[in-house]
Design a protein around this motif. Structure first.
Motif, PDB file in Angstrom:
ATOM      1  N   LEU A 145      -1.496  -1.192  -3.703  1.00  0.00           N
ATOM      2  CA  LEU A 145      -2.666  -0.255  -3.965  1.00  0.00           C
ATOM      3  C   LEU A 145      -2.293   1.257  -2.967  1.00  0.00           C
ATOM      4  O   LEU A 145      -2.188   1.725  -2.091  1.00  0.00           O
ATOM      5  CB  LEU A 145      -3.903  -1.087  -2.527  1.00  0.00           C
ATOM      6  CG  LEU A 145      -4.137  -2.344  -3.014  1.00  0.00           C
ATOM      7  CD1 LEU A 145      -4.531  -2.865  -1.376  1.00  0.00           C
ATOM      8  CD2 LEU A 145      -5.247  -2.428  -3.509  1.00  0.00           C
ATOM      9  N   GLU A 146      -2.867   1.671  -4.706  1.00  0.00           N
ATOM     10  CA  GLU A 146      -1.882   3.426  -4.379  1.00  0.00           C
ATOM     11  C   GLU A 146      -3.267   4.504  -4.450  1.00  0.00           C
ATOM     12  O   GLU A 146      -3.934   4.149  -4.847  1.00  0.00           O
ATOM     13  CB  GLU A 146      -0.713   3.745  -5.715  1.00  0.00           C
ATOM     14  CG  GLU A 146       0.235   2.666  -5.525  1.00  0.00           C
ATOM     15  CD  GLU A 146       0.994   3.317  -6.802  1.00  0.00           C
ATOM     16  OE1 GLU A 146       0.382   3.023  -8.134  1.00  0.00           O
ATOM     17  OE2 GLU A 146       2.087   2.974  -6.659  1.00  0.00           O
ATOM     18  N   TYR A 147      -3.392   5.305  -3.051  1.00  0.00           N
ATOM     19  CA  TYR A 147      -3.930   6.540  -3.506  1.00  0.00           C
ATOM     20  C   TYR A 147      -3.099   7.511  -3.618  1.00  0.00           C
ATOM     21  O   TYR A 147      -2.176   8.153  -3.776  1.00  0.00           O
ATOM     22  CB  TYR A 147      -3.839   6.145  -1.997  1.00  0.00           C
ATOM     23  CG  TYR A 147      -4.982   4.748  -1.424  1.00  0.00           C
ATOM     24  CD1 TYR A 147      -6.058   4.754  -1.098  1.00  0.00           C
ATOM     25  CD2 TYR A 147      -4.043   3.930  -0.959  1.00  0.00           C
ATOM     26  CE1 TYR A 147      -6.612   3.433  -1.186  1.00  0.00           C
ATOM     27  CE2 TYR A 147      -3.834   2.522  -0.600  1.00  0.00           C
ATOM     28  CZ  TYR A 147      -5.768   2.508  -0.731  1.00  0.00           C
ATOM     29  OH  TYR A 147      -6.391   0.708  -0.228  1.00  0.00           O
ATOM     30  N   ASP A 148      -4.197   8.479  -3.469  1.00  0.00           N
ATOM     31  CA  ASP A 148      -3.774  10.329  -3.343  1.00  0.00           C
ATOM     32  C   ASP A 148      -2.570  10.443  -2.400  1.00  0.00           C
ATOM     33  O   ASP A 148      -3.409  10.007  -1.046  1.00  0.00           O
ATOM     34  CB  ASP A 148      -4.462  11.008  -3.308  1.00  0.00           C
ATOM     35  CG  ASP A 148      -5.058  10.910  -5.025  1.00  0.00           C
ATOM     36  OD1 ASP A 148      -4.984  10.028  -5.766  1.00  0.00           O
ATOM     37  OD2 ASP A 148      -5.956  11.342  -5.635  1.00  0.00           O
ATOM     38  N   THR A 184       0.628  -1.303   0.126  1.00  0.00           N
ATOM     39  CA  THR A 184       0.015   0.307   0.011  1.00  0.00           C
ATOM     40  C   THR A 184       0.689   1.375   0.213  1.00  0.00           C
ATOM     41  O   THR A 184       1.903   1.175   0.220  1.00  0.00           O
ATOM     42  CB  THR A 184      -0.939  -0.112   0.944  1.00  0.00           C
ATOM     43  OG1 THR A 184      -0.029   0.105   2.954  1.00  0.00           O
ATOM     44  CG2 THR A 184      -2.036  -1.258   1.619  1.00  0.00           C
ATOM     45  N   ASN A 218      -2.052   5.151   8.912  1.00  0.00           N
ATOM     46  CA  ASN A 218      -2.849   4.566   8.418  1.00  0.00           C
ATOM     47  C   ASN A 218      -3.295   3.286   9.813  1.00  0.00           C
ATOM     48  O   ASN A 218      -2.807   3.594  10.064  1.00  0.00           O
ATOM     49  CB  ASN A 218      -2.775   3.730   7.005  1.00  0.00           C
ATOM     50  CG  ASN A 218      -2.380   4.575   5.793  1.00  0.00           C
ATOM     51  OD1 ASN A 218      -3.095   5.376   6.068  1.00  0.00           O
ATOM     52  ND2 ASN A 218      -0.763   4.549   5.133  1.00  0.00           N
ATOM     53  N   VAL A 231      -5.098   4.858   3.888  1.00  0.00           N
ATOM     54  CA  VAL A 231      -5.420   3.058   2.822  1.00  0.00           C
ATOM     55  C   VAL A 231      -6.824   2.828   3.274  1.00  0.00           C
ATOM     56  O   VAL A 231      -6.518   2.417   4.776  1.00  0.00           O
ATOM     57  CB  VAL A 231      -4.109   2.335   3.363  1.00  0.00           C
ATOM     58  CG1 VAL A 231      -4.278   1.179   2.996  1.00  0.00           C
ATOM     59  CG2 VAL A 231      -2.327   3.092   2.926  1.00  0.00           C
ATOM     60  N   ASN A 232      -7.488   2.203   2.571  1.00  0.00           N
ATOM     61  CA  ASN A 232      -8.978   1.413   2.885  1.00  0.00           C
ATOM     62  C   ASN A 232      -8.502   0.362   3.292  1.00  0.00           C
ATOM     63  O   ASN A 232      -7.940  -0.745   2.362  1.00  0.00           O
ATOM     64  CB  ASN A 232      -9.520   1.871   2.011  1.00  0.00           C
ATOM     65  CG  ASN A 232     -11.013   1.414   1.715  1.00  0.00           C
ATOM     66  OD1 ASN A 232     -11.533   0.701   2.864  1.00  0.00           O
ATOM     67  ND2 ASN A 232     -12.186   1.765   0.974  1.00  0.00           N
ATOM     68  N   ASP A 244      -9.691  -2.337   0.574  1.00  0.00           N
ATOM     69  CA  ASP A 244      -9.278  -3.005  -0.154  1.00  0.00           C
ATOM     70  C   ASP A 244      -8.239  -3.755  -0.524  1.00  0.00           C
ATOM     71  O   ASP A 244      -8.016  -5.114  -1.141  1.00  0.00           O
ATOM     72  CB  ASP A 244      -8.861  -1.593  -0.886  1.00  0.00           C
ATOM     73  CG  ASP A 244      -9.076  -0.433  -1.492  1.00  0.00           C
ATOM     74  OD1 ASP A 244     -10.527  -0.466  -1.149  1.00  0.00           O
ATOM     75  OD2 ASP A 244      -8.847   0.829  -1.201  1.00  0.00           O
ATOM     76  N   ASN A 277       0.617   5.375  -0.025  1.00  0.00           N
ATOM     77  CA  ASN A 277      -0.576   6.919   0.039  1.00  0.00           C
ATOM     78  C   ASN A 277       0.830   7.832   0.349  1.00  0.00           C
ATOM     79  O   ASN A 277       0.391   9.090   0.566  1.00  0.00           O
ATOM     80  CB  ASN A 277      -1.633   6.949   0.966  1.00  0.00           C
ATOM     81  CG  ASN A 277      -1.544   6.464   2.519  1.00  0.00           C
ATOM     82  OD1 ASN A 277      -0.482   6.000   3.065  1.00  0.00           O
ATOM     83  ND2 ASN A 277      -2.199   6.417   3.232  1.00  0.00           N
ATOM     84  N   LYS A 337      -4.671  11.216   1.124  1.00  0.00           N
ATOM     85  CA  LYS A 337      -5.859   9.892   1.495  1.00  0.00           C
ATOM     86  C   LYS A 337      -5.336   9.097   2.464  1.00  0.00           C
ATOM     87  O   LYS A 337      -3.905   8.111   2.210  1.00  0.00           O
ATOM     88  CB  LYS A 337      -7.080   9.212   0.028  1.00  0.00           C
ATOM     89  CG  LYS A 337      -7.236  10.287  -1.073  1.00  0.00           C
ATOM     90  CD  LYS A 337      -9.031  10.835   0.236  1.00  0.00           C
ATOM     91  CE  LYS A 337      -9.518  11.133  -1.293  1.00  0.00           C
ATOM     92  NZ  LYS A 337      -8.785  12.852  -1.778  1.00  0.00           N
TER      93      LYS A 337
END
Ligand SMILES: Cc1ncc(COP(=O)(O)O)c(C=O)c1O
Length: 382
Positions: free
Chosen positions: A106-109, A83, A145, A114-115, A118, A85, A112
């Motif tokens: 699993l990349e995020y802005d 992950t 996170n 980490v969900n 996901d 972010n 944001k």
């Protein structure tokens, strides 16, 4: 006359007590005296990591600990979820790719969190995933996170959970055993209040199974070598003697304050920094649902040169804060409050920020930031 204030999320200020013990004449590492210090340090680290797992030490910066997790737990082509972010999540991506792991990114802005869902979805789709990598406290953005939630998801799978807690440990709650975190790592120049150069890693039973099956080559960073030596209260190679002696003192300070109070202090300092910055009319970078206690990043207001702001803070007032990294360079600034920090460090920094912002043309009520932070401190004692 010039006084320096180090307000970055690493390196962080070192308490005088710790500096003093490091200034003593060096002792040899193959002695009962050093072995006894090392044994005490490992015990105290387990207290801070909230674990009964093995805790290993390496003479390296935090990135060495990150690399150690990859080379000790995996084999080429192993499937892993990484992950990211922020800058340090990206480092895990680069590291796992460097060692030819089969990486599900699993990349995020960067603003944001980490969900965890996901991760759950990917684990459902890929029952052969061997590891999940998460940055608990993303220093580049201040985003926190939820490794507790992720631990709940990963624990019932074959995968191990690897947590970069380099700016998490000692600043936010990190319950290694209770939250099922298999590998947790930190570095000395952060919440442990030491100079840079020492990394520590906790390794769970489940992670030791992964170590047994792993085929990537390792020598200096071998977990097996480190554990075998630690069983005899020693290290396989020359350890960072002065840093370990300093760590012994820093851990005594943490024990004395009590970990719960250390974390509470960090949360109040972070609350005051956030309140002060918002009271000046600035916008915080990290989202409300994921703000850590180690660092407070905020957007530089329109019309102000972010790089000039950071420079003026250091050059004019001796207050070193951090700027934004990568695409956020010049756009955000980051105030660190991780480790040896007290209320007046925050008030000094807010006052410096107010004076610099004013000089750089930003219009707001001088004193609004410090007043808001003072209120937080008066309402929240520690
Ligand atoms: C979250 C995080 N991970 C990894 C690192 C890398 O550690 P080092 O610079 O000690 O190698 C840092 C350092 O700032 C960090 O904050």
């Amino acid at each position: 006359m010039r006084k320096e204030y180090l307000m970055t999320p690493g390196p962080t200020p070192v308490p005088p007590e710790v500096l003093l013990v490091q200034a003593k004449p060096i002792i040899h590492h193959r002695t009962p005296e050093f072995s006894s210090i090392l044994a005490g340090v490992i015990d105290d680290l387990k207290y801070v990591f909230q674990t009964k797992n093995d805790v290993l030490l390496f003479a390296s910066s935090g990135t060495g600990a990150m690399e150690s997790a990859v080379i000790n737990c995996f084999s080429p082509n192993d499937k892993v979820i990484v992950t990211s972010n922020g800058k340090f999540g990206d480092r895990f991506v680069k590291l796992t790719e460097t060692y030819s792991l089969n990486v599900i990114k699993l990349e995020y802005d960067w603003d944001k969190v980490v969900n965890p869902d996901d991760i759950k979805d990917q684990l459902k789709k890929n029952s052969d995933v061997k590891g999940v990598f998460v940055t608990q406290s993303e220093t580049s953005t201040g985003v926190l996170n939820d490794v507790q939630k992720i631990g709940q998801i990963v624990k019932d799978t074959e995968a191990i959970l690897i947590v970069d807690s380099i700016t998490g440990l000692g600043a936010v709650e990190t319950k290694t055993d209770e939250w099922h975190l298999d590998i947790v790592m930190s570095g000395s120049q952060k919440g442990l209040m030491l100079p840079p150069g020492l990394a520590c890693v906790s390794v769970s039973e489940k992670a030791w199974e992964a170590v047994k099956n792993s085929k990537l080559p390792r020598f200096y960073f071998s977990y097996e070598k480190a554990k075998k030596s630690l069983e005899k209260n020693t290290t396989p190679f020359t350890p960072a003697v002065s840093l370990i002696i300093g760590l012994s003192e820093a851990l005594k300070m943490i024990r004395k304050e009590v970990l719960e109070n250390v974390i509470r202090r960090h949360s109040i300092l972070a609350m005051a920094a956030r309140s002060g910055i918002e009271a000046m009319g600035l916008k915080l970078f990290a989202p409300p649902e994921g703000r850590g206690n180690a660092v407070t990043p905020a957007w530089v207001p329109d019309g102000v040169d972010g790089k000039a702001l950071v420079k003026m803070m250091t050059n004019k007032y001796g207050i070193t804060i951090a700027g934004g990294q990568d695409h956020l360079a010049g756009k955000i600034f980051r105030v660190g409050h991780l480790g040896y920090f007290e209320r007046f460090d925050i008030l000094t920094t807010l006052a410096g920020l107010e004076m610099c912002l004013c000089e750089l043309g930003y219009r707001f009520d001088l004193g609004s930031g410090t007043t808001a932070a003072e209120k937080v401190f008066m309402e929240n004692q520690f």
